[in-house]
Design a protein around this motif. Structure first.
Motif, PDB file in Angstrom:
ATOM      1  N   HIS B  65       0.835  -1.198   0.000  1.00 24.59           N
ATOM      2  CA  HIS B  65       0.000   0.000   0.000  1.00 24.59           C
ATOM      3  C   HIS B  65       0.874   1.253   0.000  1.00 24.59           C
ATOM      4  O   HIS B  65       0.375   2.349   0.163  1.00 24.59           O
ATOM      5  CB  HIS B  65      -0.908   0.019   1.220  1.00 24.59           C
ATOM      6  N   ASN B  66       2.170   1.066  -0.136  1.00 23.18           N
ATOM      7  CA  ASN B  66       3.065   2.218  -0.117  1.00 23.18           C
ATOM      8  C   ASN B  66       2.886   3.072  -1.366  1.00 23.18           C
ATOM      9  O   ASN B  66       2.351   2.623  -2.369  1.00 23.18           O
ATOM     10  CB  ASN B  66       4.514   1.756  -0.047  1.00 23.18           C
ATOM     11  N   PHE B  67       3.376   4.290  -1.248  1.00 24.97           N
ATOM     12  CA  PHE B  67       3.341   5.164  -2.414  1.00 24.97           C
ATOM     13  C   PHE B  67       4.557   4.866  -3.276  1.00 24.97           C
ATOM     14  O   PHE B  67       5.687   4.870  -2.795  1.00 24.97           O
ATOM     15  CB  PHE B  67       3.339   6.626  -1.983  1.00 24.97           C
ATOM     16  N   GLN B  68       4.315   4.603  -4.528  1.00 28.28           N
ATOM     17  CA  GLN B  68       5.400   4.196  -5.412  1.00 28.28           C
ATOM     18  C   GLN B  68       5.717   5.290  -6.407  1.00 28.28           C
ATOM     19  O   GLN B  68       4.949   6.231  -6.572  1.00 28.28           O
ATOM     20  CB  GLN B  68       4.998   2.906  -6.124  1.00 28.28           C
ATOM     21  N   PHE B  69       6.837   5.119  -7.058  1.00 30.14           N
ATOM     22  CA  PHE B  69       7.346   6.098  -8.030  1.00 30.14           C
ATOM     23  C   PHE B  69       7.465   7.481  -7.387  1.00 30.14           C
ATOM     24  O   PHE B  69       7.258   8.505  -8.038  1.00 30.14           O
ATOM     25  CB  PHE B  69       6.422   6.194  -9.254  1.00 30.14           C
ATOM     26  N   ALA B  70       7.768   7.485  -6.087  1.00 38.13           N
ATOM     27  CA  ALA B  70       7.735   8.767  -5.376  1.00 38.13           C
ATOM     28  C   ALA B  70       8.866   9.674  -5.822  1.00 38.13           C
ATOM     29  O   ALA B  70       9.954   9.215  -6.161  1.00 38.13           O
ATOM     30  CB  ALA B  70       7.831   8.522  -3.881  1.00 38.13           C
ATOM     31  N   GLU B  71       8.562  10.951  -5.834  1.00 41.72           N
ATOM     32  CA  GLU B  71       9.569  11.962  -6.146  1.00 41.72           C
ATOM     33  C   GLU B  71       9.394  13.077  -5.146  1.00 41.72           C
ATOM     34  O   GLU B  71       8.283  13.485  -4.841  1.00 41.72           O
ATOM     35  CB  GLU B  71       9.332  12.525  -7.546  1.00 41.72           C
ATOM     36  N   ARG B  72      10.503  13.568  -4.628  1.00 42.15           N
ATOM     37  CA  ARG B  72      10.395  14.671  -3.688  1.00 42.15           C
ATOM     38  C   ARG B  72      11.505  15.675  -3.950  1.00 42.15           C
ATOM     39  O   ARG B  72      12.675  15.326  -4.018  1.00 42.15           O
ATOM     40  CB  ARG B  72      10.529  14.147  -2.250  1.00 42.15           C
ATOM     41  N   TYR B  73      11.104  16.893  -4.174  1.00 41.21           N
ATOM     42  CA  TYR B  73      12.068  17.972  -4.308  1.00 41.21           C
ATOM     43  C   TYR B  73      11.617  19.120  -3.432  1.00 41.21           C
ATOM     44  O   TYR B  73      10.425  19.305  -3.206  1.00 41.21           O
ATOM     45  CB  TYR B  73      12.163  18.451  -5.760  1.00 41.21           C
ATOM     46  N   SER B  74      12.581  19.866  -2.972  1.00 37.90           N
ATOM     47  CA  SER B  74      12.247  21.039  -2.182  1.00 37.90           C
ATOM     48  C   SER B  74      11.621  22.087  -3.102  1.00 37.90           C
ATOM     49  O   SER B  74      12.026  22.242  -4.244  1.00 37.90           O
ATOM     50  CB  SER B  74      13.512  21.569  -1.541  1.00 37.90           C
ATOM     51  N   ILE B  79       7.761  27.526   3.963  1.00 36.23           N
ATOM     52  CA  ILE B  79       6.467  27.146   4.514  1.00 36.23           C
ATOM     53  C   ILE B  79       6.234  25.635   4.388  1.00 36.23           C
ATOM     54  O   ILE B  79       5.112  25.164   4.519  1.00 36.23           O
ATOM     55  CB  ILE B  79       5.296  27.924   3.867  1.00 36.23           C
ATOM     56  N   GLY B  80       7.301  24.912   4.150  1.00 32.48           N
ATOM     57  CA  GLY B  80       7.181  23.456   4.175  1.00 32.48           C
ATOM     58  C   GLY B  80       6.460  22.858   2.986  1.00 32.48           C
ATOM     59  O   GLY B  80       5.832  21.812   3.098  1.00 32.48           O
ATOM     60  N   VAL B  81       6.553  23.524   1.840  1.00 38.32           N
ATOM     61  CA  VAL B  81       5.945  22.960   0.640  1.00 38.32           C
ATOM     62  C   VAL B  81       7.007  22.176  -0.113  1.00 38.32           C
ATOM     63  O   VAL B  81       8.108  22.681  -0.343  1.00 38.32           O
ATOM     64  CB  VAL B  81       5.386  24.065  -0.265  1.00 38.32           C
ATOM     65  N   THR B  82       6.695  20.949  -0.448  1.00 41.79           N
ATOM     66  CA  THR B  82       7.621  20.183  -1.271  1.00 41.79           C
ATOM     67  C   THR B  82       6.899  19.755  -2.535  1.00 41.79           C
ATOM     68  O   THR B  82       5.675  19.680  -2.567  1.00 41.79           O
ATOM     69  CB  THR B  82       8.104  18.908  -0.554  1.00 41.79           C
ATOM     70  N   TYR B  83       7.702  19.490  -3.539  1.00 34.94           N
ATOM     71  CA  TYR B  83       7.147  18.892  -4.744  1.00 34.94           C
ATOM     72  C   TYR B  83       7.176  17.402  -4.498  1.00 34.94           C
ATOM     73  O   TYR B  83       8.230  16.771  -4.573  1.00 34.94           O
ATOM     74  CB  TYR B  83       8.004  19.282  -5.950  1.00 34.94           C
ATOM     75  N   LEU B  84       6.055  16.841  -4.130  1.00 30.00           N
ATOM     76  CA  LEU B  84       6.018  15.441  -3.717  1.00 30.00           C
ATOM     77  C   LEU B  84       4.947  14.720  -4.520  1.00 30.00           C
ATOM     78  O   LEU B  84       3.770  15.049  -4.438  1.00 30.00           O
ATOM     79  CB  LEU B  84       5.714  15.362  -2.220  1.00 30.00           C
ATOM     80  N   LEU B 132      -3.747  14.947 -14.128  1.00 27.06           N
ATOM     81  CA  LEU B 132      -2.741  13.982 -13.691  1.00 27.06           C
ATOM     82  C   LEU B 132      -2.090  14.443 -12.393  1.00 27.06           C
ATOM     83  O   LEU B 132      -1.903  13.662 -11.455  1.00 27.06           O
ATOM     84  CB  LEU B 132      -1.682  13.803 -14.787  1.00 27.06           C
ATOM     85  N   GLY B 133      -1.780  15.726 -12.346  1.00 27.97           N
ATOM     86  CA  GLY B 133      -1.146  16.256 -11.146  1.00 27.97           C
ATOM     87  C   GLY B 133      -2.022  16.074  -9.919  1.00 27.97           C
ATOM     88  O   GLY B 133      -1.548  15.747  -8.836  1.00 27.97           O
ATOM     89  N   THR B 134      -3.313  16.290 -10.097  1.00 30.66           N
ATOM     90  CA  THR B 134      -4.217  16.148  -8.957  1.00 30.66           C
ATOM     91  C   THR B 134      -4.144  14.736  -8.382  1.00 30.66           C
ATOM     92  O   THR B 134      -4.151  14.557  -7.162  1.00 30.66           O
ATOM     93  CB  THR B 134      -5.658  16.441  -9.404  1.00 30.66           C
ATOM     94  N   PHE B 135      -4.080  13.752  -9.263  1.00 30.61           N
ATOM     95  CA  PHE B 135      -4.054  12.371  -8.768  1.00 30.61           C
ATOM     96  C   PHE B 135      -2.682  11.977  -8.219  1.00 30.61           C
ATOM     97  O   PHE B 135      -2.572  11.039  -7.442  1.00 30.61           O
ATOM     98  CB  PHE B 135      -4.452  11.395  -9.877  1.00 30.61           C
ATOM     99  N   MET B 136      -1.645  12.654  -8.667  1.00 28.55           N
ATOM    100  CA  MET B 136      -0.299  12.241  -8.274  1.00 28.55           C
ATOM    101  C   MET B 136       0.214  12.987  -7.051  1.00 28.55           C
ATOM    102  O   MET B 136       1.088  12.488  -6.349  1.00 28.55           O
ATOM    103  CB  MET B 136       0.676  12.490  -9.423  1.00 28.55           C
ATOM    104  N   ALA B 137      -0.289  14.193  -6.827  1.00 29.43           N
ATOM    105  CA  ALA B 137       0.309  15.041  -5.798  1.00 29.43           C
ATOM    106  C   ALA B 137       0.144  14.437  -4.415  1.00 29.43           C
ATOM    107  O   ALA B 137      -0.918  13.923  -4.062  1.00 29.43           O
ATOM    108  CB  ALA B 137      -0.331  16.420  -5.836  1.00 29.43           C
ATOM    109  N   LEU B 138       1.207  14.476  -3.636  1.00 29.08           N
ATOM    110  CA  LEU B 138       1.140  14.023  -2.249  1.00 29.08           C
ATOM    111  C   LEU B 138       1.475  15.165  -1.303  1.00 29.08           C
ATOM    112  O   LEU B 138       1.852  14.943  -0.159  1.00 29.08           O
ATOM    113  CB  LEU B 138       2.111  12.862  -2.018  1.00 29.08           C
TER     114      LEU B 138
END
Lengths: 497, 576
Positions: B65-74, B79-84, B132-138
Motif C-alpha cells: 500500500h506504499n506510495f510508489q514512483f515517489a519523487e520529492r524535491y524542495s 512554509i514546508g511545501v515540497t514537490y512530492l 494527472l497532477g491532482t491524482f499524483m500530488a502528495l
C-alpha cells in the motif's frame, strides 16, 4: 540631534535612496526645461534611470541588513522600510513605463508629470521609514499633494478635474482627521515618537481612556480613507475613473501600500496596547471592504470602476493579515502588497494597451473579441485576473493563501471563510471580462498598442505574477525577515517559522 | 504510515508535465494555419503520454500500500511545501484512466472542432496536466494548485467551444467548484497548523499529515465538512449537482468526456484520499448522512434522467446516479464497498466517457441531440449500433461487462453495512436499466421515421479507433477484474483498517530536541533504501511505521497501537 550608533557609517548614506531621488527630481525638473515638447518621453526615461539607481541603493542597504534609527528617532532604516521602498520604486518604474504611451495620447505629455510622480515616490519612501508622527504626516502630505495634481492632469477632461477636486477635498478632510488623531496622541503621551508613544501606552492603562480611544478611531478613519476601506471608500470609483489611467494604476497600488506601511508602524508600535479595540474595528472594515467591494464590482460596466471596487476588496484582504496579528499575518501584508503591485498594475496596463485617441478602452465591452485579435494580450489579462482572484499558479494565490493561513492560525475562522467566499465571488466579475475577450464575437476593429516599453512592462508584470506563484520562497522569506524589526514592538513572538 | 518508494526514473513528473510541454509547443511554435500539425501534434503528445504511463502499471508493485514512483524535491522550504508526487493502489488506475481518456478526447475532436484549434488543443493538454497532477500530488499545496489550475482550461473548453448556454454553464461550473475548493483550502490550512502544533514539523505533506495528526472528534467533524463541500460539489453529490447537467450538456464532446470520465472522479478520489483516512471518526459518524445523500443522488439522478428529451442531458443525469453509487460504496466503509467504489469510478469513466463520445458522433452527423429526432438507426448504422449497445450494457451493469463488477462489489459492501442501503441501491440499478434501455430503444429500434436519418453515415475508422480501446477495457474488467482489484487491494485494505481502527504515528515534537531535524530525513532515507519496492506485506494492525529500528523515533508497538497511543508520543489531544 543625530544619534551616533556604533556602526561606522556616515548617517546620510543610510538615506542615500531618498537623497538620490531628491537630487534626481530637481535635476529632472530642470532638464525638463531644455527638452522640446515632442520629446518629453526623454524625461520619463531619465526618471527611470534615477529610479533604477534608487532601487539599487535600497537593495544594497536591504541586503546589508541595515537597522538604524536616524534623526533622533524620526526615521528608521530597517528591513521593513527598505522592503517597502523597493516596492514603491518598482511601482513607479512600471507606472512610468505605462505612462510613456499614454501621455501623448491624452495630449498631456508634460515633463512635470514625471517630476510630480517622483515627488510622490519620495513621499511614500519617507512614509515607510517614518517612526515619528511628524515625519509620517509630512511624507503623507507630500505624497497626497502630488497625487491630487496627477489625478487632474488631463486639464481638458472635466472628469479628470472632478476626480482631482474630489480627491483633494476628501483627502484634505481625511488628513485633517488623521492629524487630529495624531494631536490627541501627542497630547496624551507628550511625544511624537512612535516608540515613545508605545512605551507611554505600555506604562499606563489607557484601554478605557476616552482620549486614547478617540485618537485611535480618528487614526483609523484617516488611514481607512487612504487605503480605501469601506466605509471610507466613496471617493474611489469616481477618482479612479476620472484620473489618467496610469495615475489610477499608480494610486491603486503605491499610496495604498504606503498607507499600509505607516498604518502598521503606528498601530503596531505606538498604540499596540489598545490592540483589542482597533482589532475589532479592523475586523469590521475588512469584512465590509471585501464584501461591498466585490458585490458592487459585479454591477460595473466600466473596467476602471470595476477595478476600483476590486481594489477596495483587496484592501479588505490585506486587513485580514493585520487583524490576524501574528507573524504570518503581518508578513502576509508585505507579501500581498508585492504581489498586488504586479497584478493590479498589470490589469490597468491592459486598459492602456487598448487606449486610442478616440476611446479610452476602459469599458468591459471594449475588450470584446480581444483573444482573436491578439491571443497573447488576452492571455496576459487572464493571468492578471486569475491572480487577482487568487487562482494558482499565480502570485495572487500565494498571497491570499498566506493571508488566510494567518487568519486560520490566529483562529479567525469566520473571517477566513468570509474572505475565501469573497475571493470566489470576485472571480465572477473578473471573468466577465475574460468572457468578453474569448467568447463574444468581435464587434469591429480593435487597435492595440505595440509601444515597446508598454509591451515590455506588461511582459515583466505577467512573468512576475507567474514567478511569484511558482517560486514564492525567496519573497516569503523576504517578507518574513522584513517584518522582523517591528515584531518585538508589536509583542509578537517570532517563534514559529 | 505508508512509505514513499522511489523509482529510478521520474516517470510521474514526465507523465504529468509532458502535456504541458506539448501545450507550450503548440502555443509558441505552431501557426494558426497549420491545423493538421496542431491536431496530430496534440494527438501524438497525448498518445506518447499514455505510452509513457504504461510502465507505471508494469512496475507497480501490487503487493503493497506504499506510495510508489515517489519523487520529492524542495519547493518552498520556508512554509514546508515540497514537490512530492507518488501513486498508490488508489491513484494508479485513475492516472491510467486519465492518460487514456485524454488521448481519446484529442482524437474525438478532430472533426468536431473547426475553429480556434490552437487554443483548443492547448486547453486540452493543459487540462491533462492538471488532472494527472491532482491524482499524483502528495503535497497539499501541490494538490491544490493542480486542483484549481484544471478549472481554467475546462472553463475555456465549455465557454469557447461549447454549445447552448455555454457562457452560463462555463462560469457556473467554475464558480461552483471554486466555492467548494476555497473552503477546502481553509480545511487544508487548518490541518497544516494542527499538524505543526502537534509535531513542530511545518509541512504540507499529505502522508505525514494523514498518519501523524490525531484530531479530536469535534475538529474532525468541521474539517470533514470543509473537505466535504469541496469534493461533494465536484462529485457531484445531491444537492450540489446542479452545475453538472449544464456543464455536460453545453461542453464540446471532448469536454464532456473529460468531465464525466476524469473530473468527477477527482471528487470521489478526494473522499478516499483525504476524508476517510484523515477524519476516520467523523467519516464513521457521518455515514448515515453520506449514504442518505448518495441514495437520493442515485434515485433522483435516475428519475430525472428518465424524463430528459436531450441525450446528453440524460447521460449527464445518469452520472449523478452512478456517482451516487460510487459514494455509497465508499461510505460502506468495508473493503468490498471501497474496492467496488474505486472500480466503479474507472467503469463510469469508461462507460460514460464512451456514451458522450457516442452522443458526439450522432451530434456531428445530425446537429441535434433530441431523442425524438432519432429512431430506427440500427438499420442504417450497424457498427455504431454495436458500439452503442455494448456501451449501454456496460453502463447498466450487465454481467460480463465492467459495470457489473463494480456495482456488484458496491452492493455487497452496502449490504454488509446495512440491508437498507442495498435495497435503495438496487432500485437505482433497476431505474438505471430502465432509462438506458428506453433511450436505446427510442433511438435505435423501430422504423426510420425521420427522413434526415436515412443517409446517416456509419462510424468511420477514426471513430472506431477511439472506441475500441474503451470497449476492450469494458470486457476486460467485466470478465477478468482480478488485476485491477489486486492493484488496489492492499491500499484498500489499509484504508479500511485505517478508518475503523485509526492509529497515529508518534512523532518527537520538533522544538523539544535535536532529534526532530532528522525525523524528516529518516523517512526520506527509508524511502530511498527501498528503491526496488520490495514487498512489505505488513501483517501488523497499524500502518507501517517508517524508519529503521535505529532511527531515533519513538516506536509504537503494533500491539499497543490501538486507540490511545497518547502515552507513547505526542498526540495533539494531549497538547491542546
Amino acid at each position: 540631534m543625530v544619534q551616533t550608533l556604533n556602526i561606522p557609517l556616515p548617517d546620510l548614506s543610510a538615506i542615500a535612496p531618498e537623497l538620490i531621488l531628491t537630487a534626481w527630481v530637481c535635476g529632472v525638473l530642470l532638464i525638463d526645461l531644455f527638452i522640446p515638447k515632442d520629446r518629453k518621453h526623454y524625461v520619463g526615461i531619465l526618471s527611470l534611470v534615477g529610479l533604477t539607481l534608487t532601487f539599487l541603493c535600497s537593495g544594497y542597504l536591504y541586503l546589508r541588513g541595515e537597522n538604524l534609527s536616524l534623526f533622533g528617532g524620526m526615521l528608521a532604516v530597517d528591513g521593513f522600510a527598505l522592503y517597502f521602498k523597493m516596492v514603491f520604486v518598482v511601482v513607479v518604474m512600471l507606472t512610468i513605463a505605462i505612462s510613456l504611451r499614454y501621455l501623448p495620447l491624452e495630449e498631456i505629455n508634460l515633463g512635470e508629470y514625471y517630476g510630480i510622480l517622483l515627488f510622490a515616490t519620495l513621499g511614500m519612501m519617507v512614509m515607510a521609514a517614518s517612526t515619528d508622527l511628524i515625519t509620517i504626516y509630512l511624507s503623507l502630505e507630500l505624497m497626497s499633494l502630488s497625487i491630487y495634481i496627477l489625478a487632474g492632469f488631463i486639464k481638458k477632461d472635466p472628469k479628470s478635474i472632478e476626480a482631482a477636486l474630489k480627491y483633494f477635498l476628501l483627502g484634505a478632510f481625511s488628513s485633517g482627521i488623521l492629524l487630529y488623531g495624531m494631536a490627541l496622541l501627542y497630547g496624551l503621551s507628550g511625544t511624537t515618537n512612535l516608540s515613545g508613544i508605545g512605551s507611554y501606552f505600555a506604562q499606563h492603562d489607557l484601554s478605557h481612556e476616552p482620549t486614547a480611544i478617540l485618537a485611535m478611531i480618528l487614526l483609523i478613519a484617516g488611514f481607512a480613507f487612504k487605503i480605501a476601506a469601506v466605509p471610507f471608500h466613496m471617493w474611489v470609483p469616481d477618482v479612479y475613473e476620472g484620473a489618467p489611467t496610469p495615475v489610477t494604476a499608480f494610486m491603486s497600488v503605491g499610496p495604498k501600500a504606503a498607507a499600509f506601511a505607516a498604518l502598521m508602524r503606528i498601530f503596531l508600535v505606538a498604540i499596540v496596547a489598545v490592540r483589542p479595540h482597533w482589532n475589532s474595528i479592523f475586523w469590521g472594515l475588512a469584512v465590509l471592504s471585501m464584501t461591498i467591494g466585490n458585490v458592487v464590482a459585479i454591477a460595473q460596466t466600466s473596467l476602471k470602476r470595476m477595478l476600483a471596487y476590486s481594489s477596495i476588496a483587496h484592501a479588505g484582504y490585506v486587513l485580514i493579515g493585520i487583524v490576524a496579528g501574528n507573524q504570518i499575518g503581518y508578513a502576509s501584508v508585505l507579501l500581498y502588497v508585492l504581489v498586488y503591485v504586479f497584478m493590479n498594475l498589470g490589469a490597468f496596463s491592459m486598459i492602456i494597451l487598448l487606449c486610442t485617441k478616440s476611446g479610452r478602452g476602459d469599458q468591459i465591452k471594449d475588450f470584446t473579441g480581444l483573444a482573436r485579435v491578439n491571443p497573447w494580450a488576452a492571455a496576459a489579462f487572464v493571468v492578471f485576473f486569475l491572480s487577482l482572484a487568487g487562482i494558482p499558479p499565480t502570485g495572487g494565490f500565494v498571497g491570499k493563501l498566506y493571508i488566510f493561513a494567518a487568519a486560520i492560525q490566529a483562529n479567525y475562522v469566520g473571517l477566513a471563510i468570509i474572505g475565501v467566499l469573497n475571493s470566489a465571488i470576485s472571480l465572477y466579475y473578473y471573468f466577465r471580462v475574460v468572457m468578453a475577450m474569448y467568447m463574444e464575437e468581435l464587434p469591429g476593429p480593435l487597435h492595440l498598442s505595440t509601444h515597446p516599453v508598454l509591451v515590455f512592462a506588461l511582459t515583466v508584470m505577467v512573468l512576475a505574477t507567474l514567478f511569484l506563484g511558482l517560486y514564492p520562497g525567496p519573497f516569503i522569506d523576504a517578507a518574513m525577515s522584513s517584518m522582523a524589526p517591528l515584531l518585538p514592538k508589536a509583542g509578537v513572538l517570532a517563534s514559529h517559522f | 504510515m505508508p512509505k514513499l518508494i522511489e523509482f529510478s526514473a521520474p516517470i510521474l513528473t514526465i507523465t504529468c508535465f509532458l502535456p504541458l510541454l506539448g501545450a507550450f509547443w503548440i502555443a509558441l511554435f505552431t501557426k494558426k494555419e497549420q491545423e493538421k500539425l496542431i491536431k496530430y501534434g496534440a494527438f501524438v503528445i497525448s498518445l506518447v503520454d499514455f505510452v509513457i504511463s504504461l510502465p507505471l502499471v508494469y512496475y507497480f508493485d501490487p503487493s503493497t500500500h506504499n506510495f510508489q514512483f515517489a519523487e520529492r524535491y524542495s519547493w518552498i522550504p520556508s512554509i514546508g511545501v515540497t514537490y512530492l508526487m507518488g501513486i498508490d493502489g488508489i491513484s494508479i488506475l485513475l492516472v491510467m484512466l486519465t492518460t487514456l481518456l485524454s488521448a481519446i478526447a484529442v482524437l474525438c475532436s478532430f472533426a468536431a472542432i473547426t475553429e480556434r484549434l490552437k487554443e483548443y488543443y492547448v486547453c486540452l493538454l493543459l487540462l491533462e496536466t492538471g488532472m494527472l497532477g491532482t491524482f499524483m500530488a502528495l503535497d497539499f499545496f501541490l494538490f491544490y494548485v493542480f486542483w484549481e489550475i484544471m478549472l481554467v482550461p475546462m472553463y475555456f473548453l465549455i465557454g469557447v467551444w461549447g454549445g447552448g448556454r455555454k457562457l452560463y454553464s462555463a462560469i457556473k461550473f467554475f464558480l461552483y467548484t471554486l466555492f467548494g475548493s476555497v473552503l477546502m483550502l481553509l480545511g487544508i490550512l487548518s490541518l497544516y497548523f494542527l499538524h505543526f502544533q502537534a509535531t513542530g514539523d511545518l509541512t504540507f505533506d499529505i502522508v505525514k499529515i494523514t498518519y501523524q495528526l490525531q484530531i479530536s472528534r469535534d475538529v474532525q467533524f468541521w474539517l470533514f465538512l470543509a473537505f466535504f463541500i469541496g469534493f461533494a460539489i465536484k462529485v457531484p453529490m445531491f444537492p450540489f449537482h446542479t452545475w453538472l447537467p449544464d456543464a455536460h450538456t453545453d461542453a464540446p464532446t471532448a469536454g464532456s468526456v473529460i468531465l464525466a470520465g476524469v473530473l468527477l472522479k477527482m471528487g470521489t478520489y478526494g473522499f478516499i484520499r483525504f476524508n476517510l483516512p484523515i477524519f476516520p471518526e467523523a467519516s464513521k459518524m457521518l455515514v448515515p448522512f453520506m449514504v442518505l445523500l448518495s441514495v437520493i443522488g442515485i434515485i433522483y439522478g435516475a428519475l430525472v434522467a428518465m424524463a430528459q428529451q436531450d441525450i446528453k442531458r440524460l447521460v449527464a443525469y445518469s452520472s449523478v446516479s452512478h456517482l451516487g453509487f460510487v459514494m455509497l460504496g465508499l461510505f460502506a466503509l468495508n473493503p468490498q464497498g471501497i474496492a467496488g467504489g474505486l472500480l466503479q469510478m474507472i467503469n463510469h469513466g469508461l462507460s460514460t466517457g464512451a456514451l458522450f463520445l457516442i452522443v458526439g458522433m450522432v451530434y456531428e452527423r445530425r446537429h441535434t441531440r433530441m431523442i425524438s429526432e432519432y429512431g430506427g438507426l440500427s438499420h442504417q448504422v450497424p457498427v455504431f449500433t454495436v458500439i452503442f449497445a455494448i456501451t449501454m450494457f456496460s453502463s447498466i451493469g450487465l454481467p460480463g461487462l465492467n459495470g457489473f463488477v463494480g456495482e456488484f462489489l458496491i452492493l455487497i459492501g452496502a449490504f454488509q453495512a446495512s440491508w437498507l442501503y442495498a435495497l435503495f441501491a438496487v432500485s437505482g440499478i433497476v431505474l438505471g436499466a430502465a432509462y438506458m434501455l428506453w433511450l436505446f430503444q427510442r433511438m435505435m429500434f423501430g422504423q426510420i421515421t425521420n427522413p434526415a436519418n436515412r443517409n446517416l453515415a456509419d462510424c468511420n475508422l477514426r471513430e472506431v479507433v477511439y472506441m475500441v480501446p474503451i470497449l476492450i477495457f469494458m470486457f476486460w474488467i467485466g470478465l477478468y477484474p482480478k488485476p485491477y482489484l489486486d492493484m488496489m487491494g492492499p491500499t484498500v485494505e489499509k484504508l479500511v483498517e485505517r478508518v475503523n481502527h485509526p492509529t497515529y504515528q508518534a512523532v518527537a515534537k520538533k522544538s523539544q530536541g535535536t532529534e526532530q531535524g532528522r525525523a524528516g530525513t529518516v523517512q526520506r532515507v527509508a524511502g530511498k533504501a527501498n528503491p526496488e519496492g520490495t514487498p512489505m506485506r505488513a501483517k501488523v494492525n497499524s500502518p507501517q511505521l517508517s524508519g529503521d529500528p535505529a532511527a531515533p523515533l519513538p516506536q509504537v508497538s503494533p500491539a499497543s497501537a490501538g486507540h490511545g497511543n497518547g502515552a507513547t508520543g505526542s498526540t495533539p489531544e494531549g497538547r491542546r
